[in-house]
Design a protein around this motif. Structure first.
Motif, mmCIF file in Angstrom:
data_model
loop_
_atom_site.group_PDB
_atom_site.id
_atom_site.type_symbol
_atom_site.label_atom_id
_atom_site.label_comp_id
_atom_site.label_asym_id
_atom_site.label_seq_id
_atom_site.Cartn_x
_atom_site.Cartn_y
_atom_site.Cartn_z
ATOM 1 N N LEU A 86 0.810 -1.216 0.000
ATOM 2 C CA LEU A 86 0.000 0.000 0.000
ATOM 3 C C LEU A 86 0.843 1.266 0.000
ATOM 4 O O LEU A 86 0.303 2.372 -0.084
ATOM 5 N N ALA A 87 2.155 1.116 0.101
ATOM 6 C CA ALA A 87 3.032 2.287 0.091
ATOM 7 C C ALA A 87 2.870 3.084 -1.203
ATOM 8 O O ALA A 87 2.934 4.311 -1.208
ATOM 9 N N GLY A 88 2.632 2.377 -2.312
ATOM 10 C CA GLY A 88 2.434 3.057 -3.587
ATOM 11 C C GLY A 88 1.195 3.928 -3.584
ATOM 12 O O GLY A 88 1.181 5.015 -4.183
ATOM 13 N N LEU A 89 0.150 3.478 -2.904
ATOM 14 C CA LEU A 89 -1.079 4.260 -2.809
ATOM 15 C C LEU A 89 -0.832 5.556 -2.047
ATOM 16 O O LEU A 89 -1.320 6.628 -2.429
ATOM 17 N N PHE A 90 -0.069 5.461 -0.979
ATOM 18 C CA PHE A 90 0.225 6.651 -0.196
ATOM 19 C C PHE A 90 1.202 7.579 -0.920
ATOM 20 O O PHE A 90 1.238 8.781 -0.658
ATOM 21 N N ALA A 91 1.987 7.010 -1.829
ATOM 22 C CA ALA A 91 2.848 7.847 -2.658
ATOM 23 C C ALA A 91 1.991 8.746 -3.546
ATOM 24 O O ALA A 91 2.334 9.898 -3.824
ATOM 25 N N LEU A 92 0.842 8.211 -3.980
ATOM 26 C CA LEU A 92 -0.100 9.002 -4.766
ATOM 27 C C LEU A 92 -0.620 10.178 -3.953
ATOM 28 O O LEU A 92 -0.810 11.279 -4.477
ATOM 29 N N ALA A 93 -0.835 9.942 -2.648
ATOM 30 C CA ALA A 93 -1.274 11.032 -1.769
ATOM 31 C C ALA A 93 -0.228 12.137 -1.741
ATOM 32 O O ALA A 93 -0.558 13.321 -1.687
ATOM 33 N N GLY A 94 1.052 11.757 -1.784
ATOM 34 C CA GLY A 94 2.118 12.745 -1.821
ATOM 35 C C GLY A 94 2.082 13.566 -3.087
ATOM 36 O O GLY A 94 2.304 14.783 -3.063
ATOM 37 N N ALA A 97 -0.685 16.071 -2.737
ATOM 38 C CA ALA A 97 -0.268 17.173 -1.860
ATOM 39 C C ALA A 97 0.643 18.137 -2.602
ATOM 40 O O ALA A 97 0.525 19.361 -2.476
ATOM 41 N N PHE A 98 1.575 17.588 -3.400
ATOM 42 C CA PHE A 98 2.464 18.435 -4.194
ATOM 43 C C PHE A 98 1.658 19.260 -5.193
ATOM 44 O O PHE A 98 1.917 20.456 -5.396
ATOM 45 N N GLY A 99 0.673 18.628 -5.824
ATOM 46 C CA GLY A 99 -0.167 19.353 -6.775
ATOM 47 C C GLY A 99 -0.944 20.475 -6.103
ATOM 48 O O GLY A 99 -1.098 21.559 -6.669
ATOM 49 N N MET A 100 -1.430 20.230 -4.893
ATOM 50 C CA MET A 100 -2.169 21.264 -4.163
ATOM 51 C C MET A 100 -1.262 22.447 -3.837
ATOM 52 O O MET A 100 -1.679 23.603 -3.916
ATOM 53 N N THR A 101 -0.009 22.154 -3.478
ATOM 54 C CA THR A 101 0.947 23.229 -3.206
ATOM 55 C C THR A 101 1.178 24.059 -4.465
ATOM 56 O O THR A 101 1.243 25.291 -4.414
ATOM 57 N N PHE A 102 1.303 23.382 -5.598
ATOM 58 C CA PHE A 102 1.527 24.068 -6.867
ATOM 59 C C PHE A 102 0.336 24.946 -7.230
ATOM 60 O O PHE A 102 0.499 26.081 -7.685
ATOM 61 N N GLY A 125 0.193 14.003 5.353
ATOM 62 C CA GLY A 125 0.418 13.060 6.439
ATOM 63 C C GLY A 125 0.401 11.614 5.964
ATOM 64 O O GLY A 125 1.214 10.792 6.413
ATOM 65 N N LEU A 126 -0.519 11.292 5.055
ATOM 66 C CA LEU A 126 -0.584 9.933 4.514
ATOM 67 C C LEU A 126 0.721 9.574 3.805
ATOM 68 O O LEU A 126 1.244 8.461 3.953
ATOM 69 N N PHE A 127 1.240 10.514 3.045
ATOM 70 C CA PHE A 127 2.510 10.293 2.354
ATOM 71 C C PHE A 127 3.656 10.179 3.356
ATOM 72 O O PHE A 127 4.515 9.297 3.254
ATOM 73 N N LEU A 128 3.637 11.055 4.347
ATOM 74 C CA LEU A 128 4.715 11.115 5.328
ATOM 75 C C LEU A 128 4.835 9.822 6.124
ATOM 76 O O LEU A 128 5.938 9.320 6.374
ATOM 77 N N GLY A 129 3.703 9.265 6.536
ATOM 78 C CA GLY A 129 3.727 8.036 7.327
ATOM 79 C C GLY A 129 4.314 6.873 6.557
ATOM 80 O O GLY A 129 5.125 6.102 7.092
ATOM 81 N N ALA A 130 3.923 6.739 5.280
ATOM 82 C CA ALA A 130 4.429 5.640 4.463
ATOM 83 C C ALA A 130 5.925 5.785 4.212
ATOM 84 O O ALA A 130 6.683 4.818 4.336
ATOM 85 N N VAL A 131 6.360 6.987 3.871
ATOM 86 C CA VAL A 131 7.783 7.224 3.624
ATOM 87 C C VAL A 131 8.587 6.988 4.898
ATOM 88 O O VAL A 131 9.686 6.417 4.856
ATOM 89 N N SER A 132 8.058 7.416 6.022
ATOM 90 C CA SER A 132 8.754 7.230 7.296
ATOM 91 C C SER A 132 8.958 5.740 7.584
ATOM 92 O O SER A 132 10.039 5.326 8.023
ATOM 93 N N PHE A 133 7.923 4.948 7.323
ATOM 94 C CA PHE A 133 8.050 3.508 7.562
ATOM 95 C C PHE A 133 9.117 2.908 6.653
ATOM 96 O O PHE A 133 9.960 2.119 7.092
ATOM 97 N N LEU A 134 9.087 3.267 5.374
ATOM 98 C CA LEU A 134 10.029 2.696 4.420
ATOM 99 C C LEU A 134 11.471 3.066 4.754
ATOM 100 O O LEU A 134 12.369 2.224 4.738
ATOM 101 N N LEU A 135 11.701 4.354 5.059
ATOM 102 C CA LEU A 135 13.067 4.793 5.347
ATOM 103 C C LEU A 135 13.601 4.197 6.648
ATOM 104 O O LEU A 135 14.803 3.949 6.779
#
Length: 282
Positions: A86-94, A97-102, A125-135
């Protein structure tokens, strides 16, 4: 007021010349009252009358935004730990979020919308949690994956340590936010972005790309440089927020400041966590 390197602060009202540094709080009405008349030219002019924004508003809104980021990150961390796929799904959330910032760079009014800011915080946050777990729990190219929750705690402490340290630097005026300082920061930010994108493209054709993200000595140096740039970006963000307060911006403008600070805090946290993962290299 100088231009900030944080894109969400690009459309703030102009601070009059002679404004002091290190205030980051409401100014004397007699000294800055003249700015109220000119504030009507800003995007907030059609909003109903409201009380001016204060530093308490900034703290409260930023706290709420970070709270949403934290809750969403905990959820995605737990879900990713149970199902790595499911990490890929949360990458989509990232990416969202980047698009919203833009988008906010072209639609300043969105920056003051609580619903928009909190939605952004949730995706971030969804993106951050997944990346944090992976790293912290999965090894990539011989680095990371052995720090676990302890490494995440170190990254969080380091992030807020840098934040409060730079706040002290700003309030004491130890480093002045001048046009020259701003130009240097903007140039450094563009340089880092170009290098990161170039490395990503090079990695498609050559394993490790330019070596900026492979966990080696060059990657460690690059990470330290990015952390320094993110840290000094806080000075520009504080100065931008100070300008809003001095200009008498309405209370809802605090969401705009919260949005910008959240972006910088998440960026800094991710880079510190990445650096810590490099230090786990065999």
């Amino acid at each position: 007021m100088r231009t900030t390197s944080n894109p969400v602060f690009r459309n703030l009202p102009q601070q009059r010349q002679g404004g002091g540094y290190a205030g980051f709080g409401p100014a004397d009405a007699g000294q800055f009252g003249g700015q109220q008349a000119s504030y009507g030219n800003q995007p907030y002019q059609t909003a109903p009358a409201t009380r001016p924004m204060t530093i308490d508003d900034v703290v409260t809104k930023t706290g709420i935004s970070l709270g949403v980021v934290t809750v969403a990150a905990i959820i995605s961390y737990s879900v990713t730990s149970a199902n790595h796929g499911l990490a890929g799904l949360f990458a989509l959330a990232g990416l969202i979020a980047f698009g919203m910032t833009f988008v906010t760079m072209f639609s300043p009014r969105l920056q003051t919308s609580p619903a928009f800011v909190l939605t952004f915080a949730a995706f971030e946050g969804l993106f951050l949690g997944a990346v944090s777990f992976l790293l912290a729990n999965v090894r990539f190219g011989g680095h990371g994956g052995v720090g676990g929750s302890g490494m995440i705690a170190q990254a969080v402490l380091g992030t807020f340590g840098v934040f409060f340290g730079m706040l002290v630097v700003y309030k004491t005026g130890a480093i002045r936010v001048t046009p020259r300082f701003t130009r240097i920061m903007v140039g450094a930010l563009i340089g880092v972005l170009v290098l990161a994108l170039g490395n990503a493209v090079a990695a498609i054709f050559t394993p490790g790309g330019f070596g900026l993200r492979d966990g080696g000595p060059i990657a460690i140096v690059f990470s330290l440089v990015v952390i320094a740039i993110a840290a000094f970006s806080f000075l520009l963000d504080f100065d931008a927020a100070d300008g809003l307060i001095r200009a008498g911006a309405p209370e809802r403008a605090a969401w705009q400041v919260a949005f910008g600070l959240t972006v910088t805090l998440v960026w800094l946290y991710l880079e510190i966590l990445r650096l810590l993962s490099y230090l786990q290299n065999d």
